[in-house]
Design a protein around this motif. Structure first.
Motif, PDB file in Angstrom:
ATOM      1  N   ILE A  84       0.693  -1.261  -0.079  1.00 36.14           N
ATOM      2  CA  ILE A  84       0.101   0.184  -0.028  1.00 36.14           C
ATOM      3  C   ILE A  84       0.693   1.145   0.157  1.00 36.14           C
ATOM      4  O   ILE A  84       0.490   2.289  -0.714  1.00 36.14           O
ATOM      5  N   GLN A  85       2.139   1.085   0.591  1.00 36.44           N
ATOM      6  CA  GLN A  85       3.072   2.331   0.771  1.00 36.44           C
ATOM      7  C   GLN A  85       3.296   2.752  -1.039  1.00 36.44           C
ATOM      8  O   GLN A  85       3.627   3.711  -1.343  1.00 36.44           O
ATOM      9  N   LYS A  86       3.623   1.573  -1.607  1.00 38.77           N
ATOM     10  CA  LYS A  86       4.189   1.646  -3.083  1.00 38.77           C
ATOM     11  C   LYS A  86       2.987   2.095  -3.952  1.00 38.77           C
ATOM     12  O   LYS A  86       3.254   2.873  -4.930  1.00 38.77           O
ATOM     13  N   ALA A  87       1.709   1.854  -3.748  1.00 38.97           N
ATOM     14  CA  ALA A  87       0.415   1.969  -4.364  1.00 38.97           C
ATOM     15  C   ALA A  87       0.218   3.527  -4.822  1.00 38.97           C
ATOM     16  O   ALA A  87       0.263   4.201  -3.725  1.00 38.97           O
ATOM     17  N   ASP A  88       0.006   4.052  -5.957  1.00 34.97           N
ATOM     18  CA  ASP A  88      -0.809   5.296  -6.234  1.00 34.97           C
ATOM     19  C   ASP A  88      -2.159   5.300  -6.352  1.00 34.97           C
ATOM     20  O   ASP A  88      -2.777   6.061  -5.673  1.00 34.97           O
ATOM     21  N   ILE A  89      -2.818   4.281  -6.445  1.00 34.02           N
ATOM     22  CA  ILE A  89      -4.054   3.831  -6.843  1.00 34.02           C
ATOM     23  C   ILE A  89      -4.571   2.518  -6.105  1.00 34.02           C
ATOM     24  O   ILE A  89      -3.802   1.454  -6.196  1.00 34.02           O
ATOM     25  N   ILE A  90      -5.454   2.647  -5.171  1.00 37.66           N
ATOM     26  CA  ILE A  90      -5.758   1.462  -4.530  1.00 37.66           C
ATOM     27  C   ILE A  90      -7.312   0.991  -4.958  1.00 37.66           C
ATOM     28  O   ILE A  90      -8.347   2.179  -4.905  1.00 37.66           O
ATOM     29  N   ILE A  91      -7.683  -0.040  -5.443  1.00 32.71           N
ATOM     30  CA  ILE A  91      -8.951  -0.621  -5.729  1.00 32.71           C
ATOM     31  C   ILE A  91      -9.491  -1.650  -4.913  1.00 32.71           C
ATOM     32  O   ILE A  91      -8.754  -2.672  -4.697  1.00 32.71           O
ATOM     33  N   LYS A 133      -2.707   9.612  -2.519  1.00 34.01           N
ATOM     34  CA  LYS A 133      -3.334   8.033  -3.111  1.00 34.01           C
ATOM     35  C   LYS A 133      -4.673   8.372  -3.441  1.00 34.01           C
ATOM     36  O   LYS A 133      -5.463   8.835  -2.700  1.00 34.01           O
ATOM     37  N   LYS A 134      -5.249   7.511  -4.521  1.00 33.45           N
ATOM     38  CA  LYS A 134      -6.280   7.388  -4.661  1.00 33.45           C
ATOM     39  C   LYS A 134      -7.009   6.217  -4.427  1.00 33.45           C
ATOM     40  O   LYS A 134      -6.349   5.130  -4.993  1.00 33.45           O
ATOM     41  N   LEU A 135      -8.297   6.181  -3.815  1.00 34.51           N
ATOM     42  CA  LEU A 135      -8.896   4.992  -3.408  1.00 34.51           C
ATOM     43  C   LEU A 135     -10.378   4.644  -4.121  1.00 34.51           C
ATOM     44  O   LEU A 135     -11.045   5.670  -4.217  1.00 34.51           O
ATOM     45  N   TYR A 136     -10.391   3.584  -4.700  1.00 35.44           N
ATOM     46  CA  TYR A 136     -11.757   3.493  -5.265  1.00 35.44           C
ATOM     47  C   TYR A 136     -12.481   2.290  -4.489  1.00 35.44           C
ATOM     48  O   TYR A 136     -11.759   1.232  -4.248  1.00 35.44           O
ATOM     49  N   LEU A 137     -13.451   2.441  -4.040  1.00 37.67           N
ATOM     50  CA  LEU A 137     -14.330   1.220  -3.366  1.00 37.67           C
ATOM     51  C   LEU A 137     -15.558   0.969  -4.456  1.00 37.67           C
ATOM     52  O   LEU A 137     -16.153   1.934  -4.933  1.00 37.67           O
ATOM     53  N   ASN A 138     -15.561  -0.358  -4.541  1.00 41.35           N
ATOM     54  CA  ASN A 138     -16.553  -0.986  -5.616  1.00 41.35           C
ATOM     55  C   ASN A 138     -17.534  -1.843  -4.686  1.00 41.35           C
ATOM     56  O   ASN A 138     -16.933  -3.058  -4.358  1.00 41.35           O
TER      57      ASN A 138
END
Length: 199
Positions: A84-91, A133-138
């Motif tokens: 998660i530290q490396k991630a720019d976008i979390i889906i 960071k950008k988070l998308y929740l589906n």
């Protein structure tokens, strides 16, 4: 180029509606930035153990000072934190089980909520450390609810991620996934919304 972290939580595999929404997002993101890297963590296939005292206690010990037992206890958190530290976008695909999200997702959240790593009380007040960071929740919900259950779950997740610094959150959802006459129509509407937002 972006680092995309795809968190799967559904037990339904290829039939998972939340996974389908997440994949739609990923396809759109890759279409815009084909060099982006996607890391998949499937919590249904490879769950993180629920938080225990030995796990929690290991958080406070610097890695170089940890015993072998403490390293073993913290290895799941260490790996999840790096991702998660490396991630720019979390889906994150979020199915609705017994009126809430899967416990495997909560275990993952517990494993990344670590003082000094993702949040800090250094100045006396909580500060999230995972910024930009950008988070998308589906959300994929079997029934159709108008009693605030879905909104409460969304609020709870927004609060949890906001605490660790992730405040840029976009939510997509489809309801009625267990209702044959609604499933496909509602899923298509959710897919169309994703495509429109990311166009």
């Amino acid at each position: 180029m972006a680092n995309i972290l795809n968190i799967k939580t559904s037990i339904s595999g290829e039939n998972s509606v939340s996974n389908k929404l997440s994949q739609t997002l990923i396809n759109q993101l890759l279409e815009k930035n084909p060099e982006s890297k996607v890391v998949v963590r499937d919590l249904s296939a490879d769950p993180i153990p629920h938080l225990e005292i030995k796990h929690f206690a290991s958080f406070a010990v610097p890695h170089e000072e940890k015993s072998e037992e403490q390293k073993e206890a913290s290895k799941y958190s260490d790996e999840a934190l790096k991702e998660i530290q490396k991630a720019d976008i979390i889906i994150i695909g979020v199915p609705f089980y017994n009126f809430t999200f899967p416990s495997t997702l909560k275990s993952w959240i517990d494993s990344i909520s670590v003082a000094g790593k993702t949040f800090s009380y250094a100045d006396g007040t909580p500060k999230g450390l995972l910024e930009n960071k950008k988070l998308y929740l589906n959300f994929a919900i079997g029934g159709v609810y108008e009693n605030g259950l879905v909104e409460n779950m969304e609020y709870y997740l927004r609060t949890l991620f906001g605490f660790i610094g992730i405040t840029d959150v976009e939510v997509f959802q489809t309801q009625g996934t267990m209702i044959p006459q609604l499933k496909e129509e509602n899923l298509m509407k959710a897919v169309e919304k994703i495509e429109a937002v990311l166009a």
